[in-house]
Motif scaffolding. Structure first.
Motif, short mmCIF file in Angstrom:
data_model
loop_
_atom_site.label_atom_id
_atom_site.label_comp_id
_atom_site.label_asym_id
_atom_site.label_seq_id
_atom_site.Cartn_x
_atom_site.Cartn_y
_atom_site.Cartn_z
N THR A 81 0.86 -1.19 0.00
CA THR A 81 0.00 0.00 0.00
C THR A 81 0.89 1.23 0.00
N ARG A 82 0.68 2.10 -0.99
CA ARG A 82 1.46 3.35 -1.08
C ARG A 82 0.68 4.46 -0.38
N LEU A 83 1.35 5.13 0.57
CA LEU A 83 0.72 6.21 1.31
C LEU A 83 1.36 7.54 0.93
N ILE A 84 0.53 8.54 0.67
CA ILE A 84 1.05 9.86 0.34
C ILE A 84 0.87 10.78 1.55
N PRO A 85 1.71 11.80 1.66
CA PRO A 85 1.60 12.71 2.80
C PRO A 85 0.19 13.30 2.93
N GLY A 86 -0.28 13.34 4.17
CA GLY A 86 -1.60 13.91 4.45
C GLY A 86 -2.75 12.93 4.38
N ARG A 87 -2.50 11.69 3.97
CA ARG A 87 -3.55 10.67 3.91
C ARG A 87 -3.29 9.62 4.98
N SER A 88 -4.31 9.30 5.74
CA SER A 88 -4.13 8.31 6.80
C SER A 88 -4.47 6.90 6.31
N PHE A 89 -3.93 5.91 7.02
CA PHE A 89 -4.14 4.51 6.67
C PHE A 89 -4.35 3.72 7.96
N ASN A 90 -5.39 2.90 8.00
CA ASN A 90 -5.73 2.08 9.17
C ASN A 90 -5.30 0.64 8.94
#
Length: 194
Positions: A81-90
């Protein structure tokens, strides 16, 4: 009535972990220790200083992470899973996660007795927000801000946190006046219930 506390950046405990540093912003209930895994929830800021690292397994906890400076990838078994700044991931605290990428991030860890979320507050204008969550934390990553809750005005500097315990779930209006460096203000919200 809501209890409001301003914690200065100099008051926080920072520890090293295998991939960088973690700063504990708030742990609930008071007196809990991360090491003992006896907390209901914990808010933190972390630096990831190596390209690959493994997250500590936290069975019995749910986790939310939000990168702040650079994209990161989380690998859980074969799923990336790629996460970008400012987006949360649970994700589940028991997941065996490998992190790829150097970044700074904020984290919320909580038991199933709690629900939580992390968001950013836009710095382009002065802001007002309303919340009736039981626990709120405003973490300042930028210049000086004036935060007004009810009739209480707080001057919040870089790295400071405003912690609000709103156990009666009042609908609070929070006004934020921004001056200086316009970097992010992070809002953590936590309440009882899954």
């Amino acid at each position: 009535m809501a209890k409001i506390c301003l914690k200065r950046a100099s008051e926080f405990k920072t520890i090293r972990w295998s991939g960088g540093q973690t700063t504990e912003l708030y742990i609930y209930p008071a007196g809990s220790l991360y090491e003992n895994r006896d907390f209901g929830f914990r808010l933190s800021f972390a630096t990831v200083e190596v390209d690959k690292s493994k997250f500590t397994s936290l069975s019995g906890y749910k986790r939310i992470i939000m990168p702040l400076t650079n994209p990161i990838e989380l690998v859980n078994n074969s799923k990336t899973t790629r996460l970008i700044p400012g987006r949360s991931f649970n994700f589940a605290g028991s997941d065996l996660i490998e992190s790829r990428g150097v970044s700074k991030d904020v984290n919320l860890m909580h038991t199933s007795d709690f629900a939580g979320q992390i968001s950013t507050i836009d710095d382009n204008l002065d802001n007002k927000l309303n919340s009736s969550w039981e626990h709120l934390c405003l973490y300042n990553l930028g210049g000086k801000r004036i935060v007004t809750i009810k009739d209480q005005k707080l001057t919040v500097g870089l790295g400071d946190c405003v912690i609000i315990n709103n156990i009666n779930r009042e609908n609070l209006e929070i006004k934020i006046e921004i001056s200086g460096n316009k970097k992010k203000l992070i809002l953590f919200e936590v309440k009882k219930g899954g």
